[in-house]
Design a protein around this motif. Sequence first.
Motif, PDB file in Angstrom:
ATOM      1  N   MET A   1       0.838  -1.195   0.000  1.00  0.00           N
ATOM      2  CA  MET A   1       0.000   0.000   0.000  1.00  0.00           C
ATOM      3  C   MET A   1       0.878   1.251   0.000  1.00  0.00           C
ATOM      4  SD  MET A   1      -3.135   1.278   0.130  1.00  0.00           S
ATOM      5  CE  MET A   1      -4.221  -0.002   0.795  1.00  0.00           C
ATOM      6  N   LYS A   2       0.617   2.158  -0.932  1.00  0.00           N
ATOM      7  CA  LYS A   2       1.346   3.420  -1.013  1.00  0.00           C
ATOM      8  C   LYS A   2       0.507   4.541  -0.410  1.00  0.00           C
ATOM      9  CE  LYS A   2       1.697   2.690  -5.451  1.00  0.00           C
ATOM     10  NZ  LYS A   2       2.017   2.767  -6.902  1.00  0.00           N
ATOM     11  N   ILE A   3       1.157   5.641  -0.067  1.00  0.00           N
ATOM     12  CA  ILE A   3       0.429   6.789   0.458  1.00  0.00           C
ATOM     13  C   ILE A   3       0.748   8.026  -0.364  1.00  0.00           C
ATOM     14  CG2 ILE A   3       0.249   5.869   2.797  1.00  0.00           C
ATOM     15  CD1 ILE A   3       2.538   7.757   3.600  1.00  0.00           C
ATOM     16  N   GLY A   4      -0.227   8.926  -0.418  1.00  0.00           N
ATOM     17  CA  GLY A   4      -0.045  10.189  -1.109  1.00  0.00           C
ATOM     18  C   GLY A   4      -0.472  11.334  -0.215  1.00  0.00           C
ATOM     19  N   LEU A   5       0.165  12.471  -0.362  1.00  0.00           N
ATOM     20  CA  LEU A   5      -0.174  13.676   0.389  1.00  0.00           C
ATOM     21  C   LEU A   5      -0.976  14.610  -0.493  1.00  0.00           C
ATOM     22  CD1 LEU A   5       0.124  15.531   2.883  1.00  0.00           C
ATOM     23  CD2 LEU A   5       2.202  16.454   1.789  1.00  0.00           C
ATOM     24  N   ALA A  33       9.878  11.318   3.712  1.00  0.00           N
ATOM     25  CA  ALA A  33       9.166  10.387   4.592  1.00  0.00           C
ATOM     26  C   ALA A  33       8.647   9.159   3.855  1.00  0.00           C
ATOM     27  CB  ALA A  33       8.012  11.097   5.282  1.00  0.00           C
ATOM     28  N   GLY A  34       8.647   9.198   2.528  1.00  0.00           N
ATOM     29  CA  GLY A  34       8.212   8.033   1.760  1.00  0.00           C
ATOM     30  C   GLY A  34       6.860   8.154   1.110  1.00  0.00           C
ATOM     31  N   PHE A  35       6.287   9.360   1.050  1.00  0.00           N
ATOM     32  CA  PHE A  35       5.035   9.537   0.313  1.00  0.00           C
ATOM     33  C   PHE A  35       5.300   9.272  -1.165  1.00  0.00           C
ATOM     34  CE2 PHE A  35       3.744  11.489   4.195  1.00  0.00           C
ATOM     35  CZ  PHE A  35       2.356  11.475   4.204  1.00  0.00           C
ATOM     36  N   ASP A  36       4.440   8.469  -1.767  1.00  0.00           N
ATOM     37  CA  ASP A  36       4.627   8.091  -3.165  1.00  0.00           C
ATOM     38  C   ASP A  36       4.275   9.217  -4.111  1.00  0.00           C
ATOM     39  OD1 ASP A  36       4.862   5.842  -5.311  1.00  0.00           O
ATOM     40  OD2 ASP A  36       2.902   6.771  -5.712  1.00  0.00           O
ATOM     41  N   ARG A  72      12.368  14.866  -4.859  1.00  0.00           N
ATOM     42  CA  ARG A  72      13.236  14.057  -5.714  1.00  0.00           C
ATOM     43  C   ARG A  72      12.570  12.788  -6.212  1.00  0.00           C
ATOM     44  NH1 ARG A  72      18.675  12.830  -2.708  1.00  0.00           N
ATOM     45  NH2 ARG A  72      17.187  12.237  -1.074  1.00  0.00           N
ATOM     46  N   ARG A  73      11.579  12.261  -5.478  1.00  0.00           N
ATOM     47  CA  ARG A  73      11.022  10.963  -5.852  1.00  0.00           C
ATOM     48  C   ARG A  73       9.497  10.953  -5.964  1.00  0.00           C
ATOM     49  NH1 ARG A  73       8.769   8.553  -1.760  1.00  0.00           N
ATOM     50  NH2 ARG A  73       8.825   6.519  -2.781  1.00  0.00           N
ATOM     51  N   ARG A 275       7.482   8.415   8.216  1.00  0.00           N
ATOM     52  CA  ARG A 275       8.767   7.810   7.852  1.00  0.00           C
ATOM     53  C   ARG A 275       9.107   6.619   8.743  1.00  0.00           C
ATOM     54  NH1 ARG A 275      13.274  11.528   9.569  1.00  0.00           N
ATOM     55  NH2 ARG A 275      12.780  10.474  11.533  1.00  0.00           N
ATOM     56  N   ASP A 276       8.869   6.793  10.043  1.00  0.00           N
ATOM     57  CA  ASP A 276       9.349   5.791  11.007  1.00  0.00           C
ATOM     58  C   ASP A 276       8.354   4.668  11.267  1.00  0.00           C
ATOM     59  OD1 ASP A 276      11.596   7.367  11.235  1.00  0.00           O
ATOM     60  OD2 ASP A 276      10.889   8.400  13.055  1.00  0.00           O
ATOM     61  N   GLU A 277       7.049   4.947  11.129  1.00  0.00           N
ATOM     62  CA  GLU A 277       6.057   3.941  11.519  1.00  0.00           C
ATOM     63  C   GLU A 277       5.049   3.599  10.423  1.00  0.00           C
ATOM     64  OE1 GLU A 277       4.434   4.172  15.491  1.00  0.00           O
ATOM     65  OE2 GLU A 277       5.795   5.832  15.994  1.00  0.00           O
ATOM     66  N   ILE A 278       4.416   4.589   9.836  1.00  0.00           N
ATOM     67  CA  ILE A 278       3.306   4.290   8.927  1.00  0.00           C
ATOM     68  C   ILE A 278       3.794   3.680   7.622  1.00  0.00           C
ATOM     69  CG2 ILE A 278       1.451   5.307   7.550  1.00  0.00           C
ATOM     70  CD1 ILE A 278       0.937   7.243   9.841  1.00  0.00           C
ATOM     71  N   VAL A 279       4.758   4.305   6.962  1.00  0.00           N
ATOM     72  CA  VAL A 279       5.236   3.758   5.684  1.00  0.00           C
ATOM     73  C   VAL A 279       5.803   2.342   5.857  1.00  0.00           C
ATOM     74  CG1 VAL A 279       6.943   4.042   3.842  1.00  0.00           C
ATOM     75  CG2 VAL A 279       5.593   6.007   4.599  1.00  0.00           C
ATOM     76  N   PRO A 280       6.662   2.076   6.847  1.00  0.00           N
ATOM     77  CA  PRO A 280       7.128   0.703   7.016  1.00  0.00           C
ATOM     78  C   PRO A 280       6.008  -0.301   7.300  1.00  0.00           C
ATOM     79  CG  PRO A 280       8.554   2.218   8.214  1.00  0.00           C
ATOM     80  CD  PRO A 280       7.367   3.016   7.757  1.00  0.00           C
TER      81      PRO A 280
END
Length: 285
Positions: A1-5, A33-36, A72-73, A275-280
């Motif tokens: 599952m990916k997340i978007g802001l 933080a890893g938002f797709d 950047r990503r 970054r630390d909890e939700i994305v992983p």
Amino acid sequence: MKIGLHISNFTWPQGAPQLGPTLGAIATAADEAGFDRISVMDHVWQIGVNGPPELDMLEAYTALGFLAAHTRRARLLTLVTGVTYRDPGLLAKAVTTLDVLSGGRAILGIGAAWNAEESAGLGLLFPPTAERFERLEEALRICRQMFDGDETAFAGRHYRLDRLLNSPLPLSRPRVPILVGGGGEKKTLLLVAKYADACNLFPTPELQHKLDVLKRHCDTVGRDYDEIEKTILYRFTDDVAQVVEDARRFAAMGVSVLHGGVREPWDTKRFELFRDEIVPALEDL
């Protein structure tokens, strides 16, 4: 599952003089933080669900270009562009420019438009609903053709383009992804099945029904339902367990992206939780 802001409100502490630096810091924090993906609305006035029209609002594609320079990503898009706000040739050029300058990170989010008030206020085209959907289908065809580098003239009921030159072409392959927003069962979801790479729906009790309707449309037009990315609007909280539980439930329906707002995003320390909890925690869903 990916997340978007999704960034839909720009009325922040310290006001317009600090809006640029604050938006840049939010984008960088979300990206790291890893938002797709990161999105903005395509409105020129604030919409009622967020407050009165006089609240701060940024023009969407100028804002996305700014976001590209501070990330950047993460992929960049509108949720979603109103088809009548820009002629489709210019829209395809704007999205292509965003894709090239961001290194291939653009998504075209598009819908039939709905805000009559802001359209009348600033003199934007806003024909009746049936015509807006006709224009939406023609715009989808034009954008796909321009993203593919097909310069063949286009003659539709509402748009006529003599040469669909688009140079440089997008960097995204095979083309810039197209997301159609909205859950209308007769028209919108049919257009998703025919032309889109993704849809965006609301997480209501009708969600499974909407997905079933989309599946039937895909069967009708000979489209592989599974190749369409399903995204939903979602309001993130600090309750990690609840977010994970919701994500697991939606993943079981075939949803692959939770896309929504973060409370007080100008406090960029909030993104450390993602970054630390939700994305992983969501990586294996």
